[in-house]
Design a protein around this motif. Structure first.
Motif, PDB file in Angstrom:
ATOM      1  N   ASP A   1       0.852  -1.188   0.000  1.00 13.05           N
ATOM      2  CA  ASP A   1       0.000   0.000   0.000  1.00 13.05           C
ATOM      3  C   ASP A   1       0.890   1.241   0.000  1.00 13.05           C
ATOM      4  O   ASP A   1       2.046   1.185   0.408  1.00 13.05           O
ATOM      5  CB  ASP A   1      -0.907   0.021   1.230  1.00 13.05           C
ATOM      6  CG  ASP A   1      -1.919  -1.124   1.224  1.00 13.05           C
ATOM      7  OD1 ASP A   1      -2.421  -1.468   0.144  1.00 13.05           O
ATOM      8  OD2 ASP A   1      -2.208  -1.657   2.310  1.00 13.05           O
ATOM      9  N   ILE A   2       0.334   2.343  -0.438  1.00 15.43           N
ATOM     10  CA  ILE A   2       1.037   3.624  -0.404  1.00 15.43           C
ATOM     11  C   ILE A   2       0.418   4.454   0.719  1.00 15.43           C
ATOM     12  O   ILE A   2      -0.799   4.683   0.739  1.00 15.43           O
ATOM     13  CB  ILE A   2       0.914   4.374  -1.753  1.00 15.43           C
ATOM     14  CG1 ILE A   2       1.400   3.498  -2.910  1.00 15.43           C
ATOM     15  CG2 ILE A   2       1.665   5.703  -1.701  1.00 15.43           C
ATOM     16  CD1 ILE A   2       2.854   3.084  -2.830  1.00 15.43           C
ATOM     17  N   ASN A   3       1.261   4.883   1.676  1.00 12.73           N
ATOM     18  CA  ASN A   3       0.733   5.664   2.805  1.00 12.73           C
ATOM     19  C   ASN A   3       0.572   7.131   2.420  1.00 12.73           C
ATOM     20  O   ASN A   3       0.846   7.528   1.286  1.00 12.73           O
ATOM     21  CB  ASN A   3       1.596   5.478   4.054  1.00 12.73           C
ATOM     22  CG  ASN A   3       3.004   6.013   3.896  1.00 12.73           C
ATOM     23  OD1 ASN A   3       3.299   6.837   3.036  1.00 12.73           O
ATOM     24  ND2 ASN A   3       3.899   5.547   4.755  1.00 12.73           N
ATOM     25  N   GLU A   4       0.119   7.943   3.356  1.00 12.58           N
ATOM     26  CA  GLU A   4      -0.172   9.358   3.098  1.00 12.58           C
ATOM     27  C   GLU A   4       1.059  10.148   2.659  1.00 12.58           C
ATOM     28  O   GLU A   4       0.943  11.149   1.961  1.00 12.58           O
ATOM     29  CB  GLU A   4      -0.784   9.999   4.339  1.00 12.58           C
ATOM     30  CG  GLU A   4      -2.147   9.447   4.677  1.00 12.58           C
ATOM     31  CD  GLU A   4      -2.680   9.955   5.994  1.00 12.58           C
ATOM     32  OE1 GLU A   4      -1.990  10.736   6.686  1.00 12.58           O
ATOM     33  OE2 GLU A   4      -3.798   9.544   6.359  1.00 12.58           O
ATOM     34  N   GLU A   5       2.249   9.688   3.075  1.00 12.49           N
ATOM     35  CA  GLU A   5       3.490  10.375   2.682  1.00 12.49           C
ATOM     36  C   GLU A   5       3.998   9.923   1.322  1.00 12.49           C
ATOM     37  O   GLU A   5       5.019  10.394   0.837  1.00 12.49           O
ATOM     38  CB  GLU A   5       4.585  10.135   3.737  1.00 12.49           C
ATOM     39  CG  GLU A   5       4.338  10.796   5.079  1.00 12.49           C
ATOM     40  CD  GLU A   5       3.423   9.973   5.965  1.00 12.49           C
ATOM     41  OE1 GLU A   5       3.478   8.734   5.908  1.00 12.49           O
ATOM     42  OE2 GLU A   5       2.616  10.587   6.697  1.00 12.49           O
TER      43      GLU A   5
ATOM     44  N   GLU B   1       4.114   0.755   2.042  1.00  9.59           N
ATOM     45  CA  GLU B   1       3.843   0.200   3.360  1.00  9.59           C
ATOM     46  C   GLU B   1       3.359  -1.225   3.150  1.00  9.59           C
ATOM     47  O   GLU B   1       2.483  -1.459   2.308  1.00  9.59           O
ATOM     48  CB  GLU B   1       2.776   1.065   4.030  1.00  9.59           C
ATOM     49  CG  GLU B   1       2.415   0.693   5.420  1.00  9.59           C
ATOM     50  CD  GLU B   1       1.413   1.685   5.994  1.00  9.59           C
ATOM     51  OE1 GLU B   1       1.837   2.757   6.469  1.00  9.59           O
ATOM     52  OE2 GLU B   1       0.203   1.382   5.942  1.00  9.59           O
ATOM     53  N   LEU B   2       3.926  -2.184   3.862  1.00 11.20           N
ATOM     54  CA  LEU B   2       3.511  -3.577   3.735  1.00 11.20           C
ATOM     55  C   LEU B   2       2.471  -3.899   4.790  1.00 11.20           C
ATOM     56  O   LEU B   2       2.687  -3.648   5.976  1.00 11.20           O
ATOM     57  CB  LEU B   2       4.717  -4.514   3.898  1.00 11.20           C
ATOM     58  CG  LEU B   2       5.815  -4.377   2.853  1.00 11.20           C
ATOM     59  CD1 LEU B   2       6.959  -5.322   3.176  1.00 11.20           C
ATOM     60  CD2 LEU B   2       5.284  -4.645   1.460  1.00 11.20           C
ATOM     61  N   ASN B   3       1.347  -4.460   4.353  1.00 11.07           N
ATOM     62  CA  ASN B   3       0.276  -4.852   5.266  1.00 11.07           C
ATOM     63  C   ASN B   3      -0.065  -6.313   5.027  1.00 11.07           C
ATOM     64  O   ASN B   3      -0.346  -6.719   3.894  1.00 11.07           O
ATOM     65  CB  ASN B   3      -0.962  -3.975   5.044  1.00 11.07           C
ATOM     66  CG  ASN B   3      -0.707  -2.551   5.478  1.00 11.07           C
ATOM     67  OD1 ASN B   3      -0.467  -2.295   6.647  1.00 11.07           O
ATOM     68  ND2 ASN B   3      -0.726  -1.621   4.537  1.00 11.07           N
ATOM     69  N   LEU B   4      -0.033  -7.086   6.097  1.00  9.31           N
ATOM     70  CA  LEU B   4      -0.311  -8.514   6.019  1.00  9.31           C
ATOM     71  C   LEU B   4      -1.711  -8.751   5.470  1.00  9.31           C
ATOM     72  O   LEU B   4      -2.672  -8.135   5.912  1.00  9.31           O
ATOM     73  CB  LEU B   4      -0.177  -9.155   7.400  1.00  9.31           C
ATOM     74  CG  LEU B   4      -0.389 -10.659   7.481  1.00  9.31           C
ATOM     75  CD1 LEU B   4       0.690 -11.397   6.681  1.00  9.31           C
ATOM     76  CD2 LEU B   4      -0.369 -11.111   8.931  1.00  9.31           C
TER      77      LEU B   4
END
Length: 81
Positions: free
Chosen positions: A51-55, A59-62
Motif C-alpha cells: 500500500d502507499i501511505n499518506e506520505e 507500506e507492507l500490510n499482512l
C-alpha cells in the motif's frame, strides 16, 4: 548464484524475524510481496499487500482476508508452472 533479498521485522514480542522475499505479484493494479521466514524450521509463506501511505511511501500490510490470500496463491502458482 542469485542473491536473496532478506527483510527484517519485529514480531509481537519485539524479537527480530528475518524473511526472504519470494515473489512480487500483481493482481489488477494491486501489488503483493510474498515472504517466507528464513528460519529453516518453518516453510510458511506470508502475503503482504503493498500500500502507499499518506506520505507516498510503500507500506507492507499482512493479507488476512482468506479470499484475497487464495487469489494471490493462485497467481503465484501460475508463475511456478
Amino acid at each position: 548464484m542469485e542473491e536473496k533479498e532478506i527483510m527484517s521485522f519485529k514480531d509481537e514480542n519485539g524479537n527480530k524475524v528475518d524473511f526472504e522475499a519470494i515473489a512480487k505479484i500483481y493482481l489488477e493494479e494491486q501489488g503483493y510481496l510474498l515472504l517466507s521466514p528464513v528460519d529453516e524450521k518453518c516453510d510458511d509463506m506470508f502475503a503482504f499487500r503493498i500500500d502507499i501511505n499518506e506520505e507516498g511511501n510503500e507500506e507492507l500490510n499482512l493479507v488476512e482476508d482468506d479470499k484475497e490470500f487464495e487469489e494471490i496463491k493462485k497467481e503465484y502458482k501460475k508463475l511456478l508452472y
